[in-house]
Scaffold this motif. Structure first.
Motif, PDB file in Angstrom:
ATOM      1  N   VAL A 225       0.854  -1.180   0.000  1.00 43.93           N
ATOM      2  CA  VAL A 225       0.000   0.000   0.000  1.00 43.93           C
ATOM      3  C   VAL A 225       0.893   1.233   0.000  1.00 43.93           C
ATOM      4  O   VAL A 225       1.932   1.263   0.676  1.00 43.93           O
ATOM      5  N   HIS A 226       0.508   2.250  -0.747  1.00 40.36           N
ATOM      6  CA  HIS A 226       1.253   3.509  -0.738  1.00 40.36           C
ATOM      7  C   HIS A 226       1.094   4.155   0.625  1.00 40.36           C
ATOM      8  O   HIS A 226      -0.015   4.519   1.039  1.00 40.36           O
ATOM      9  N   GLY A 227       2.184   4.303   1.360  1.00 42.12           N
ATOM     10  CA  GLY A 227       2.111   4.799   2.728  1.00 42.12           C
ATOM     11  C   GLY A 227       1.605   6.214   2.859  1.00 42.12           C
ATOM     12  O   GLY A 227       1.118   6.608   3.918  1.00 42.12           O
ATOM     13  N   GLY A 228       1.715   7.016   1.789  1.00 43.48           N
ATOM     14  CA  GLY A 228       1.240   8.394   1.877  1.00 43.48           C
ATOM     15  C   GLY A 228      -0.248   8.548   1.683  1.00 43.48           C
ATOM     16  O   GLY A 228      -0.785   9.644   1.899  1.00 43.48           O
ATOM     17  N   ARG A 229      -0.925   7.515   1.277  1.00 45.53           N
ATOM     18  CA  ARG A 229      -2.364   7.580   1.072  1.00 45.53           C
ATOM     19  C   ARG A 229      -3.115   7.184   2.329  1.00 45.53           C
ATOM     20  O   ARG A 229      -2.670   6.321   3.087  1.00 45.53           O
ATOM     21  N   SER A 230      -4.250   7.804   2.494  1.00 44.77           N
ATOM     22  CA  SER A 230      -5.120   7.390   3.589  1.00 44.77           C
ATOM     23  C   SER A 230      -5.809   6.082   3.213  1.00 44.77           C
ATOM     24  O   SER A 230      -5.819   5.660   2.047  1.00 44.77           O
ATOM     25  N   ALA A 231      -6.392   5.433   4.211  1.00 43.55           N
ATOM     26  CA  ALA A 231      -7.078   4.165   3.951  1.00 43.55           C
ATOM     27  C   ALA A 231      -8.226   4.370   2.959  1.00 43.55           C
ATOM     28  O   ALA A 231      -8.416   3.562   2.032  1.00 43.55           O
ATOM     29  N   ARG A 232      -8.949   5.449   3.108  1.00 40.49           N
ATOM     30  CA  ARG A 232     -10.082   5.677   2.206  1.00 40.49           C
ATOM     31  C   ARG A 232      -9.615   5.983   0.787  1.00 40.49           C
ATOM     32  O   ARG A 232     -10.187   5.477  -0.191  1.00 40.49           O
ATOM     33  N   ASN A 233      -8.566   6.786   0.654  1.00 42.48           N
ATOM     34  CA  ASN A 233      -8.076   7.112  -0.680  1.00 42.48           C
ATOM     35  C   ASN A 233      -7.496   5.884  -1.382  1.00 42.48           C
ATOM     36  O   ASN A 233      -7.597   5.747  -2.603  1.00 42.48           O
ATOM     37  N   HIS A 234      -6.867   4.995  -0.602  1.00 46.43           N
ATOM     38  CA  HIS A 234      -6.339   3.768  -1.200  1.00 46.43           C
ATOM     39  C   HIS A 234      -7.478   2.932  -1.783  1.00 46.43           C
ATOM     40  O   HIS A 234      -7.409   2.474  -2.935  1.00 46.43           O
ATOM     41  N   LEU A 235      -8.529   2.741  -1.020  1.00 42.56           N
ATOM     42  CA  LEU A 235      -9.666   1.961  -1.514  1.00 42.56           C
ATOM     43  C   LEU A 235     -10.405   2.707  -2.627  1.00 42.56           C
ATOM     44  O   LEU A 235     -10.918   2.083  -3.564  1.00 42.56           O
ATOM     45  N   LEU A 236     -10.449   4.032  -2.538  1.00 43.60           N
ATOM     46  CA  LEU A 236     -11.133   4.816  -3.562  1.00 43.60           C
ATOM     47  C   LEU A 236     -10.440   4.689  -4.915  1.00 43.60           C
ATOM     48  O   LEU A 236     -11.109   4.582  -5.957  1.00 43.60           O
ATOM     49  N   SER A 237      -9.105   4.669  -4.904  1.00 43.12           N
ATOM     50  CA  SER A 237      -8.379   4.511  -6.170  1.00 43.12           C
ATOM     51  C   SER A 237      -8.641   3.134  -6.780  1.00 43.12           C
ATOM     52  O   SER A 237      -8.799   3.004  -8.001  1.00 43.12           O
ATOM     53  N   LEU A 238      -8.707   2.100  -5.951  1.00 43.07           N
ATOM     54  CA  LEU A 238      -9.015   0.765  -6.465  1.00 43.07           C
ATOM     55  C   LEU A 238     -10.439   0.694  -7.004  1.00 43.07           C
ATOM     56  O   LEU A 238     -10.699   0.054  -8.035  1.00 43.07           O
ATOM     57  N   ALA A 239     -11.353   1.354  -6.309  1.00 39.13           N
ATOM     58  CA  ALA A 239     -12.744   1.335  -6.758  1.00 39.13           C
ATOM     59  C   ALA A 239     -12.904   2.059  -8.093  1.00 39.13           C
ATOM     60  O   ALA A 239     -13.650   1.598  -8.978  1.00 39.13           O
ATOM     61  N   GLN A 240     -12.230   3.174  -8.277  1.00 43.46           N
ATOM     62  CA  GLN A 240     -12.334   3.919  -9.539  1.00 43.46           C
ATOM     63  C   GLN A 240     -11.763   3.124 -10.703  1.00 43.46           C
ATOM     64  O   GLN A 240     -12.297   3.172 -11.818  1.00 43.46           O
ATOM     65  N   LEU A 241     -10.681   2.383 -10.473  1.00 44.68           N
ATOM     66  CA  LEU A 241     -10.102   1.571 -11.546  1.00 44.68           C
ATOM     67  C   LEU A 241     -11.039   0.442 -11.974  1.00 44.68           C
ATOM     68  O   LEU A 241     -11.045   0.038 -13.137  1.00 44.68           O
ATOM     69  N   ALA A 242     -11.824  -0.080 -11.039  1.00 43.85           N
ATOM     70  CA  ALA A 242     -12.710  -1.212 -11.334  1.00 43.85           C
ATOM     71  C   ALA A 242     -14.139  -0.784 -11.591  1.00 43.85           C
ATOM     72  O   ALA A 242     -15.000  -1.655 -11.801  1.00 43.85           O
ATOM     73  N   GLY A 243     -14.426   0.508 -11.564  1.00 40.75           N
ATOM     74  CA  GLY A 243     -15.787   0.961 -11.780  1.00 40.75           C
ATOM     75  C   GLY A 243     -16.727   0.628 -10.655  1.00 40.75           C
ATOM     76  O   GLY A 243     -17.920   0.394 -10.874  1.00 40.75           O
ATOM     77  N   ILE A 244     -16.213   0.627  -9.424  1.00 41.97           N
ATOM     78  CA  ILE A 244     -17.016   0.297  -8.253  1.00 41.97           C
ATOM     79  C   ILE A 244     -17.527   1.597  -7.643  1.00 41.97           C
ATOM     80  O   ILE A 244     -16.779   2.568  -7.517  1.00 41.97           O
ATOM     81  N   PRO A 245     -18.793   1.681  -7.254  1.00 41.86           N
ATOM     82  CA  PRO A 245     -19.331   2.922  -6.672  1.00 41.86           C
ATOM     83  C   PRO A 245     -18.568   3.346  -5.419  1.00 41.86           C
ATOM     84  O   PRO A 245     -18.068   2.510  -4.646  1.00 41.86           O
TER      85      PRO A 245
END
Length: 401
Positions: free
Chosen positions: A84-104
């Motif tokens: 996990v990128h240490g500079g990202r928050s937990a929410r931003n990390h999951l948000l980036s994964l969701a945007q790549l997969a088209g997840i709401p």
């Protein structure tokens, strides 16, 4: 469903996985066990298309992982919680994964609540503990609500409450009809979580069966029998009856009997027929850990040796022969030295006071005439009263102190 057929992976001259074939079916938690270096991580990487097999193939739902459309919605995986990128928050990390997969975006907040990280969702992941990182990795695996889930050591770093939560989560996911594949070294946890086991050693398949069958096939089940000590011939009478019926009887150090190859009801019938009163008749079945150790004892690559402590410690001092106590004459004790300074008597030239670390001045400077013999009274003139000391002498005496 996950299916591996003839899966083989070589790195140069080293074979990590060799001709591995198995199926992981939905609706059950399948444990993936094996010693360190047995090829578990390599197998899971080939399942996810991260490593290409040298030969053979593995499919998920009938397709290779790379051919799955929108794979994050079909397969969720936790292989390395620290990726996990240490500079990202937990929410931003999951948000980036969701945007790549088209997840709401709403799904991000849902999984943060599922894994218990909602209160720290805005904190940078580099400040997370090992257990919090594991929870974030599980959240990423659940993000696409997939039907197939792969977890590599999911309880690593979790506290007892977290381990209990992961155990119930795995069971719940399997009860929903999902395919759950879990690799772990915690045998006690696998015994409580897994329904089926796939065990490999040195890249080869060792076992593919249910947990119950695995324990039964790799353990020596026996019955523990204890009889009354009065009359003493009861033990011999029961041993003879059990042996005649085809059982094997072995005495234990505490006086009990270990009986194999006879079921418990048959042992009870033979004891009743022999007029022997039983104090104990209990079954013994090995734990998953005992069965696993027995199965994999020949496939362990890293074994510990005895710690030769005597090679690490300095040699003991060489003592000479003990003296003959009959000829031993004790030496006279040394005269104890005082650890304070004794000033000279009045009227004498004061000597230089010794340093605190120097040797203590002996009591010889005290004049013999100033001390009366034992049992006699010293004359008044022999001891100068304190008032008779001259001022100069008093100052000298105080300086000497």
């Amino acid at each position: 469903m996950i299916e591996a057929v003839g899966l083989t992976k070589r790195y140069g001259a080293k074979t990590a996985v060799e001709n591995l074939s198995f199926q992981v079916r939905p609706g059950a938690v399948t444990g993936f066990l094996g010693p360190n270096g047995s090829g578990k991580s390599t197998t899971m990487r080939m399942m996810l298309g991260l490593d290409r097999p040298t030969s053979g193939h593995v499919t998920i739902g009938g397709h290779p992982f790379r051919s799955l459309p929108n794979a994050p919605r079909q397969v969720g995986a936790l292989l390395d919680a620290q990726a996990v990128h240490g500079g990202r928050s937990a929410r931003n990390h999951l948000l980036s994964l969701a945007q790549l997969a088209g997840i709401p975006t709403a799904r991000v907040d849902e999984v943060l609540g599922v894994v218990g990280l909602r209160e720290v969702a805005k904190q940078r992941s580099k400040g997370f503990s090992l257990g919090m990182g594991q929870r974030l990795g599980i959240a990423a695996a659940l993000l696409g609500d997939p039907r197939v889930l792969l977890f590599d050591e999911p309880v690593n770093g979790l506290d007892p409450e977290g381990i209990h939560w992961v155990r119930n989560l795995m069971k719940q996911l399997a009860a929903e009809g999902r395919t759950v594949f879990v690799s772990s070294h915690l045998m006690s946890e696998m015994a409580l979580t897994a329904d089926h086991l796939i065990v490999i050693g040195r890249g080869r398949l060792l076992s593919d069966m249910s947990v119950r069958d695995f324990i039964s096939a790799n353990s020596a089940d026996f019955a523990r029998v204890r009889v009354s000590s009065e009359p003493p011939e009861q033990r011999e009478r029961l041993t003879a009856a059990l042996t005649e019926a085809g059982g094997r009887v072995m005495p234990e150090p505490d006086g009990a009997l270990r009986v194999t190859e006879l079921p418990l009801p048959r042992i009870s019938e033979l004891a009743h027929a022999s007029d022997v009163r039983l104090w104990e008749l209990s079954p013994h079945q090995a734990s998953l850990e005992e069965a696993y150790m027995r199965m994999t004892q020949g496939a362990v690559d890293y074994r510990s040796t005895a710690d030769a402590k005597e090679g690490l410690q300095p040699p003991p001092p060489a003592y000479g022969p003990l003296p003959d106590l009959a000829e031993y004459v004790p030496e006279p004790p040394e005269t104890p030295q005082r650890d304070w300074y004794v000033p000279p008597p009045p009227g004498r030239e004061p000597s230089k006071a010794p340093a605190p670390s120097a040797s203590v001045a002996p009591a010889a400077p005290v004049a013999a005439a100033s001390v009366a013999p034992a049992g006699s009274v010293a004359p008044a003139a022999s001891v100068a009263p304190a008032a008779s000391v001259a001022p100069a002498d008093r100052e000298t005496s105080e300086e000497s102190r």
